[in-house]
Design a protein around this motif. Structure first.
Motif, PDB file in Angstrom:
ATOM      1  N   GLY A 243       0.945  -1.383   0.063  1.00 51.12           N
ATOM      2  CA  GLY A 243      -0.044  -0.126  -0.156  1.00 51.12           C
ATOM      3  C   GLY A 243       0.791   1.173   0.138  1.00 51.12           C
ATOM      4  N   PRO A 244       0.312   2.307  -0.220  1.00 51.92           N
ATOM      5  CA  PRO A 244       0.916   3.678  -0.257  1.00 51.92           C
ATOM      6  C   PRO A 244       1.623   4.047   1.208  1.00 51.92           C
ATOM      7  CG  PRO A 244      -1.363   4.059  -0.365  1.00 51.92           C
ATOM      8  CD  PRO A 244      -1.212   2.548  -0.297  1.00 51.92           C
ATOM      9  N   GLU A 245       2.411   5.013   1.167  1.00 56.13           N
ATOM     10  CA  GLU A 245       3.087   5.555   2.380  1.00 56.13           C
ATOM     11  C   GLU A 245       2.009   6.142   3.018  1.00 56.13           C
ATOM     12  OE1 GLU A 245       5.866   8.371   1.762  1.00 56.13           O
ATOM     13  OE2 GLU A 245       7.721   6.828   2.394  1.00 56.13           O
ATOM     14  N   GLY A 246       1.924   6.286   4.200  1.00 53.67           N
ATOM     15  CA  GLY A 246       0.945   6.874   4.961  1.00 53.67           C
ATOM     16  C   GLY A 246      -0.390   6.115   5.136  1.00 53.67           C
ATOM     17  N   GLY A 247      -0.452   5.008   4.389  1.00 51.49           N
ATOM     18  CA  GLY A 247      -1.582   4.019   4.455  1.00 51.49           C
ATOM     19  C   GLY A 247      -1.746   3.010   5.497  1.00 51.49           C
ATOM     20  N   ALA A 248      -2.680   2.178   5.360  1.00 50.99           N
ATOM     21  CA  ALA A 248      -2.990   1.091   6.688  1.00 50.99           C
ATOM     22  C   ALA A 248      -2.377   0.089   6.673  1.00 50.99           C
ATOM     23  CB  ALA A 248      -4.516   1.146   6.628  1.00 50.99           C
ATOM     24  N   ASN A 249      -1.303  -0.192   5.620  1.00 49.93           N
ATOM     25  CA  ASN A 249      -0.779  -1.726   5.363  1.00 49.93           C
ATOM     26  C   ASN A 249      -0.146  -2.101   6.875  1.00 49.93           C
ATOM     27  OD1 ASN A 249       1.059   0.447   4.716  1.00 49.93           O
ATOM     28  ND2 ASN A 249       1.912  -0.693   3.232  1.00 49.93           N
ATOM     29  N   LEU A 250       0.754  -1.376   7.412  1.00 51.61           N
ATOM     30  CA  LEU A 250       1.372  -1.776   8.404  1.00 51.61           C
ATOM     31  C   LEU A 250       0.520  -2.012   9.733  1.00 51.61           C
ATOM     32  CD1 LEU A 250       4.072  -2.435  10.342  1.00 51.61           C
ATOM     33  CD2 LEU A 250       4.391   0.050  10.509  1.00 51.61           C
ATOM     34  N   ALA A 251      -0.683  -1.125   9.917  1.00 51.23           N
ATOM     35  CA  ALA A 251      -1.622  -1.281  10.810  1.00 51.23           C
ATOM     36  C   ALA A 251      -2.220  -2.377  10.719  1.00 51.23           C
ATOM     37  CB  ALA A 251      -2.656  -0.121  10.786  1.00 51.23           C
ATOM     38  N   LEU A 252      -2.541  -2.932   9.474  1.00 61.11           N
ATOM     39  CA  LEU A 252      -3.220  -3.990   9.139  1.00 61.11           C
ATOM     40  C   LEU A 252      -2.605  -5.359   9.344  1.00 61.11           C
ATOM     41  CD1 LEU A 252      -5.262  -2.988   5.752  1.00 61.11           C
ATOM     42  CD2 LEU A 252      -6.336  -3.747   7.881  1.00 61.11           C
ATOM     43  N   ALA A 253      -1.297  -5.270   9.234  1.00 60.21           N
ATOM     44  CA  ALA A 253      -0.505  -6.277   9.433  1.00 60.21           C
ATOM     45  C   ALA A 253      -0.402  -6.617  11.053  1.00 60.21           C
ATOM     46  CB  ALA A 253       0.749  -6.086   8.876  1.00 60.21           C
ATOM     47  N   LEU A 254      -0.444  -5.651  11.922  1.00 62.71           N
ATOM     48  CA  LEU A 254      -0.353  -5.730  13.174  1.00 62.71           C
ATOM     49  C   LEU A 254      -1.538  -6.149  13.931  1.00 62.71           C
ATOM     50  CD1 LEU A 254       1.328  -2.275  13.984  1.00 62.71           C
ATOM     51  CD2 LEU A 254       2.411  -4.503  14.336  1.00 62.71           C
ATOM     52  N   ALA A 255      -2.761  -5.676  13.144  1.00 61.33           N
ATOM     53  CA  ALA A 255      -4.287  -6.279  13.694  1.00 61.33           C
ATOM     54  C   ALA A 255      -4.202  -7.681  13.242  1.00 61.33           C
ATOM     55  CB  ALA A 255      -5.137  -5.435  13.042  1.00 61.33           C
ATOM     56  N   TYR A 256      -3.581  -8.062  12.004  1.00 63.73           N
ATOM     57  CA  TYR A 256      -3.817  -9.484  11.486  1.00 63.73           C
ATOM     58  C   TYR A 256      -2.977 -10.512  12.607  1.00 63.73           C
ATOM     59  CZ  TYR A 256      -3.462 -13.382   8.398  1.00 63.73           C
ATOM     60  OH  TYR A 256      -3.719 -14.500   7.721  1.00 63.73           O
ATOM     61  N   ALA A 257      -1.750 -10.150  12.965  1.00 66.11           N
ATOM     62  CA  ALA A 257      -0.840 -10.791  13.938  1.00 66.11           C
ATOM     63  C   ALA A 257      -1.565 -11.036  15.219  1.00 66.11           C
ATOM     64  CB  ALA A 257       0.591  -9.918  14.016  1.00 66.11           C
ATOM     65  N   GLN A 258      -2.110  -9.831  15.506  1.00 62.18           N
ATOM     66  CA  GLN A 258      -3.072 -10.071  16.999  1.00 62.18           C
ATOM     67  C   GLN A 258      -3.910 -10.987  16.739  1.00 62.18           C
ATOM     68  OE1 GLN A 258      -3.071  -6.382  19.201  1.00 62.18           O
ATOM     69  NE2 GLN A 258      -5.256  -6.974  19.840  1.00 62.18           N
ATOM     70  N   TYR A 259      -4.959 -10.948  15.705  1.00 64.12           N
ATOM     71  CA  TYR A 259      -5.945 -11.878  15.332  1.00 64.12           C
ATOM     72  C   TYR A 259      -5.303 -13.295  15.209  1.00 64.12           C
ATOM     73  CZ  TYR A 259     -10.394 -13.679  13.759  1.00 64.12           C
ATOM     74  OH  TYR A 259     -11.764 -14.196  13.637  1.00 64.12           O
ATOM     75  N   LEU A 260      -4.442 -13.495  14.606  1.00 68.23           N
ATOM     76  CA  LEU A 260      -3.948 -14.871  14.401  1.00 68.23           C
ATOM     77  C   LEU A 260      -3.596 -15.591  15.842  1.00 68.23           C
ATOM     78  CD1 LEU A 260      -1.266 -14.385  11.318  1.00 68.23           C
ATOM     79  CD2 LEU A 260      -3.249 -15.956  11.583  1.00 68.23           C
ATOM     80  N   ASN A 261      -2.956 -14.874  16.684  1.00 73.99           N
ATOM     81  CA  ASN A 261      -2.538 -15.616  18.036  1.00 73.99           C
ATOM     82  C   ASN A 261      -3.922 -15.128  19.107  1.00 73.99           C
ATOM     83  OD1 ASN A 261      -0.279 -16.955  17.062  1.00 73.99           O
ATOM     84  ND2 ASN A 261       0.504 -14.841  16.881  1.00 73.99           N
TER      85      ASN A 261
END
Length: 374
Positions: A33-51
């Motif tokens: 995704g673009p700079e300033g977008g939600a890609n890192l936030a989504l990855a963090l939320a996904y990691a939390q959901y996984l575990n």
């Protein structure tokens, strides 16, 4: 971080939720995704959901031991690799040496950019990358079994900055992935990532934030008033970090200023334009540039409205009223020229031209374009 803390992006959230619920979790995924977008936030939320120990159909619980640790970025089974460089405080450029900085950096906002991170760690003018020494750490980390989580998660922020040695080490891990290990790569430029790495990851495309999402974030999270939030959203172009910065820089009501400017230009009231040029000069260079960018964005909406009113899906009432009326004056014959004039003014201001003279000259050109003298 929970999915509920991320504004919008429901379609991507649902895609990620479905993959876990269907037990189709790819061992390597690339959030692009673009700079300033939600890609890192989504990855963090996904990691939390996984575990998460007690997940719901929509999100992680946010309260179990795993969620608590991951949200604080202290879970032993969630590892981070990010671009770093040698600094006054760190003589070795390894991610593990900067993890404390990383925690406080993300606690402030997960939407920040590489430049923000480099400034935060005191890199001065040095460029960050993921060094070759990181390859040994990556192999060592993934060789260990998960301590307590269902999945060991490795989040690699900006894999486009991987040293070739580290990229090759990662490639081998992706080819023969360790058991119960998930790699989440977060990228802004997939064209700079090794094609062999790309071919071994499942791509998760993350769009930019919409104007409405930016507005909601600013009003609810940054306590910005609605009028300012709207104007900032016009300038930020889906970049939430840019929106955060702009909301602090903005010192004027751009729409009111623009509306007054266009009225003076339409009526050829050049004495009033001379007075307004003084106000323009007082804005300061950054606000002058931001105002002209706002003017361009609003003009684009006027042009779109003239083509098809359905293309404008959201505008506050005062701006919509202006767009409807101004669209009667803008057509194919002058629309492109108006944009060119404002673009040129932005170009000159950026290069330290005299703001008052630039504003006056641009105003004269605009006046003749929207209401030619017979």
């Amino acid at each position: 971080m929970q999915f509920s803390q991320i504004y919008g992006h429901q379609e991507t959230k649902q895609l990620l939720l479905n993959s876990v619920q269907a037990q189709h979790v790819a061992h390597a995924q690339l959030f692009f995704g673009p700079e300033g977008g939600a890609n890192l936030a989504l990855a963090l939320a996904y990691a939390q959901y996984l575990n998460c120990e007690t997940p719901t159909a929509e999100d992680s619980c946010g309260t179990c031991s795993s969620c608590s640790k991951i949200s604080k970025l202290i879970h032993p089974d969630v590892n981070f690799v990010m671009p770093v460089t040698k600094t006054k405080d760190q003589s070795e450029a390894l991610s593990k040496n900067f993890i404390k900085n990383w925690r406080t950096f993300l606690a402030d906002s997960p939407y920040q950019t590489l430049n923000d991170w480099m400034q935060y760690i005191g890199a001065d003018n040095k460029q960050g990358n993921i060094a070759r020494e990181e390859s040994r750490e990556l192999i060592r980390t993934t060789a260990l079994k998960a301590f307590e989580a269902k999945y060991k998660v490795v989040i690699i922020w900006l894999p486009e900055l991987l040293h070739s040695t580290t990229a090759n080490a990662l490639l081998k891990l992706l080819e023969e992935p360790p058991a119960a290990t998930v790699f989440l790569l977060v990228s802004n430029s997939t064209d700079k990532v090794l094609t062999t790495i790309l071919s071994r990851t499942q791509l998760v495309k993350v769009r930019m934030f919409t104007e409405e999402e930016v507005m909601h974030y600013l009003t609810e999270q940054q306590n910005v008033d609605k009028d300012t939030a709207y104007q900032v959203a016009q300038l930020a172009e889906g970049n939430l970090q840019a929106a955060r910065v702009l909301s602090k820089e903005m010192t004027s009501d751009y729409f009111t200023f623009f509306l007054s400017w266009m009225r003076l230009c339409y009526n050829h009231k050049f004495d009033g334009i001379i007075e307004q040029s003084e106000d323009f000069q007082k804005l300061g260079r950054e606000n002058q540039k931001n105002f002209l960018q706002f003017a361009l964005n609003l003009l684009r909406k006027v042009l779109l409205y003239g083509v098809d009113s359905q293309l404008i899906t959201f505008l506050p009432p005062p701006e919509m009223d202006f767009v409807q009326k101004f669209s009667k004056l803008i057509h194919q014959g002058n629309g492109a020229q108006l944009s060119e004039q404002i673009n040129e003014a932005h170009y000159h201001i950026e290069r330290n031209a005299h703001p008052k003279i630039t504003f006056l000259d641009t105003s004269i050109q605009i006046a003749h374009l929207i209401r030619p003298v017979a």
